[in-house]
Enzyme design. Structure first.
Site, PDB file in Angstrom:
ATOM      1  N   THR A  74       1.041  -1.319   0.367  1.00  0.00           N
ATOM      2  CA  THR A  74      -0.153   0.421   0.017  1.00  0.00           C
ATOM      3  C   THR A  74       0.534   0.983  -0.113  1.00  0.00           C
ATOM      4  OG1 THR A  74      -1.334  -1.080   1.548  1.00  0.00           O
ATOM      5  CG2 THR A  74      -2.362   0.623   1.731  1.00  0.00           C
ATOM      6  N   LYS A  85       1.798 -12.754   7.696  1.00  0.00           N
ATOM      7  CA  LYS A  85       1.358 -11.679   6.964  1.00  0.00           C
ATOM      8  C   LYS A  85       0.677 -13.145   5.825  1.00  0.00           C
ATOM      9  CE  LYS A  85      -0.155  -7.499   4.125  1.00  0.00           C
ATOM     10  NZ  LYS A  85      -0.144  -6.474   4.305  1.00  0.00           N
ATOM     11  N   ILE A 126      -3.629  -6.714   9.085  1.00  0.00           N
ATOM     12  CA  ILE A 126      -2.818  -5.613   7.781  1.00  0.00           C
ATOM     13  C   ILE A 126      -3.588  -4.877   7.341  1.00  0.00           C
ATOM     14  CG2 ILE A 126      -0.278  -5.012   7.415  1.00  0.00           C
ATOM     15  CD1 ILE A 126       0.942  -6.919   8.292  1.00  0.00           C
TER      16      ILE A 126
END
Length: 296
Positions: free
Chosen positions: A49, A165, A207
């Protein structure tokens, strides 16, 4: 040893840009304050991101340094140090540890990929050198490969590799990884649409891209689950689902940056090949933000 990685909602922070395309450090500091004041449990800078794939090494360093300094120990900061070049990844990891990062996110090698032993060494080369927790990043949609569960099992035994993750969206994979979870190795959802199901599989939190625009709600969802209010967490997940889908109506982070701009947060634009979203998608996103009470 029990992992020192945070539980809860870790925001996958955007990198704001000025009108001239440079990194907006003033806005970065504002975003850190925004998340501290809205109960976000941790910050990830330079993740997917954060657009680090189109940023220079100097810009990466500037963004990481700005966030770490602005956080000032009030909120854990995890820095994305990944690369498909293991030597580059090691250099970045050592640099960010020295800056004061609380943890590192390391992605599996993309494009060149790796065989099993190469994959193990890609991560352990860093883990053998640093003294802060490492989170593996499994996102085959971006990298073209998934980290095999047997590789995750080997890596999970390393004292500095303390989490993963999991962003494949594959619940079968997540369930197999869940058998490896313990006090020393945790899992985070990498998909906002399945936060609660992932926590049902043992995840310690998320996350999150959603947390960029709805930090309190994302924190509350995870907090409810961790406090055994499963139905309350599920209710929030369902309530936010249409907004989550809108945040991924085009490739991340195009929609979330557009959403933040619609909310008046002025995080700027993108770098090619990312490009402003189609107008019909923008209208859908705006409608969902309005329904969630996040913009006028």
């Amino acid at each position: 040893m029990t992992t020192s990685l945070p539980k809860g909602s870790i925001v996958a922070l955007v990198t704001p840009f000025c009108e001239d395309g440079s990194v907006n450090t003033e806005k970065l500091r504002e975003l850190v304050e925004f998340h501290v004041s809205h109960d976000t449990d941790g910050i990830l800078v330079l993740g997917t991101t954060g657009e680090s794939s189109t940023m220079t090494e100097e810009e990466d360093d500037l963004a990481a340094k700005t966030v770490i300094e602005a956080a000032a120990g009030r909120i854990p900061v995890i820095v994305g140090a990944g690369s498909n070049n293991t030597a580059t990844q090691l250099d970045k990891a050592k640099k960010y540890e020295k800056m004061g990062a609380d943890g590192l996110l390391l992605i599996s090698p993309y494009y060149n990929k790796a065989n099993t032993e190469g994959l193990v060494r890609h991560f352990t080369t860093v883990a053998d050198t640093v003294n802060i927790p490492i989170i593996l990043y499994n996102i085959p949609g971006r990298t073209g490969m998934s980290i095999p569960v047997e590789v995750v099992e080997r890596l999970s035994r390393h004292p500095m590799i303390q989490g993963i993750k999991e962003a494949s969206g594959n619940m079968s994979y997540a369930m197999n990884v869940s058998k490896l979870l313990n006090d020393d190795f945790v899992m985070y959802s990498g998909n906002d649409d399945i936060i609660v199901p992932m926590m049902g599989a043992g995840a310690s939190g998320v996350i999150s891209v959603l947390a960029d625009v709805a930090p309190s709600q994302t924190h509350d969802m995870v907090s409810r689950y961790l406090n055994n209010d499963v139905q309350g967490a599920l209710s929030l997940q369902r309530e936010l689902l249409d907004l989550i889908h809108a945040l991924f109506i085009e490739v991340n982070p195009i929609p979330v940056k557009e959403a933040m701009n619609l909310m008046g947060m002025d995080v700027g634009g993108y770098r090619l090949p990312l490009y402003p979203m189609e107008e019909q998608h923008r209208e859908t996103l705006k409608r969902e933000l309005q329904k969630a009470g996040l913009c006028a």
